[in-house]
Design a protein around this motif. Structure first.
Motif: not given
Length: 302
Positions: A187-192
């Motif tokens: 999720i973090a990778a997607s948001k960033f």
């Protein structure tokens, strides 16, 4: 509810625990009978503590088993049944006591507060307000799958993603989170800024948890079992433990594209050289972060 308390030698912890569950215990917990005394012994390789012989067995030299039952009659019946078994050799019954009624939902929620990853990137449970300083937020509640942002290994991975996102913006067209747990790293990778993110795990419950958490955060992940990971990726994340990471070295490195990044966590400081040796045929691992006895190892694929 009541607890049946038993004093059990280390060699009998697993057998007695299994027997209690077969005798209809709702749950069994294990604690060090010598905790908070001079005889307390660390096990399971806690960071900062020396390894001991007890790490080779399933429990402390003297363990207290607490078995949860619906009422006193059920606890007593289970106790009688247990003492008739060979597995009960060396077991001493300490008694039965009532379990204090509590609002377990409120108690659990009180233990999870917003977690700062960077000054502007926070992990926030759904029942909390978003901190005013947060610019990027992942909404995540504790569940069955590992990864709430509170463990040092997870925080280091998240911090790496946040700090690297600016310099790598546009190059993360594909990301693999291997052993995704709750899906927090994916999720973090997607948001960033990641274009497409595959989140895989051997546990179907983790796959389901990742999909639910992705929906709750308004991002799209491709969640599945490990065979769903195909081809190479500019970024491969794996926050597991050192033993499986060593076994997975050829597979994980095979998924990293030339020039791509490999990020490994779940590693204690004393395990650094083991991991470096395991991955040496493919990449040169470097220590990128340390926290509370844990390390983050990263590498670029030649």
């Amino acid at each position: 509810m009541v607890e049946l308390l038993l004093l059990v030698p280390a060699t009998g912890v697993d057998l007695v625990s299994d027997a209690l569950l077969e005798l209809d215990a709702a749950a069994v917990t294990v604690e060090d009978a010598d905790a908070d005394t001079p005889d307390e012994q660390p096990i399971f390789g806690e960071p900062g503590m020396p390894q001991t012989q007890t790490e080779k067995v399933a429990g402390w030299q003297r363990s207290v088993l607490k078995a949860l039952f619906e009422d006193e009659a059920a606890a007593q019946a289970a106790c009688v049944g247990l003492l008739e078994l060979d597995e009960a050799q060396g077991v001493h019954v300490q008694g039965v006591r009532p379990v204090e009624e509590q609002d377990w939902v409120r108690l659990t929620q009180s233990q999870f507060s917003p977690v700062p990853i960077t000054p502007t990137f926070w992990i926030v449970p759904s029942w909390h307000e978003v901190p005013a300083q947060a610019r990027e937020v992942i909404r995540l509640d504790p569940g069955l799958a590992f990864g709430t942002g509170t463990h040092p290994t997870t925080r280091m991975c998240l911090r790496w993603i946040a700090n690297q996102s600016a310099s790598l913006s546009g190059s993360w067209d594909r990301v693999l989170d291997y052993g995704c747990g709750s899906g927090i790293l994916a999720i973090a990778a997607s948001k960033f800024g990641a274009g497409s993110v595959d989140a895989v795990d051997i546990d179907p419950a983790a796959v389901e948890s990742s999909a639910r958490n992705a929906d709750a955060n308004g991002v799209q992940l491709h969640c599945g079992l490990p065979e769903a990971a195909e081809g190479t990726y500019p970024l491969v994340l794996a926050n597991i433990l050192s033993a499986p990471l060593k076994l997975l070295a050829p597979l994980l490195c095979g998924h990293v594209t030339s020039g791509g990044h490999l990020v490994l966590a779940g590693i204690l400081e004393r395990q650094i050289e083991e991991l470096r040796t395991a991955y040496a045929p493919w990449v040169e691992l470097q220590v990128s972060d340390t926290q509370e006895g844990w390390v983050l190892l990263t590498a670029r694929r030649p």
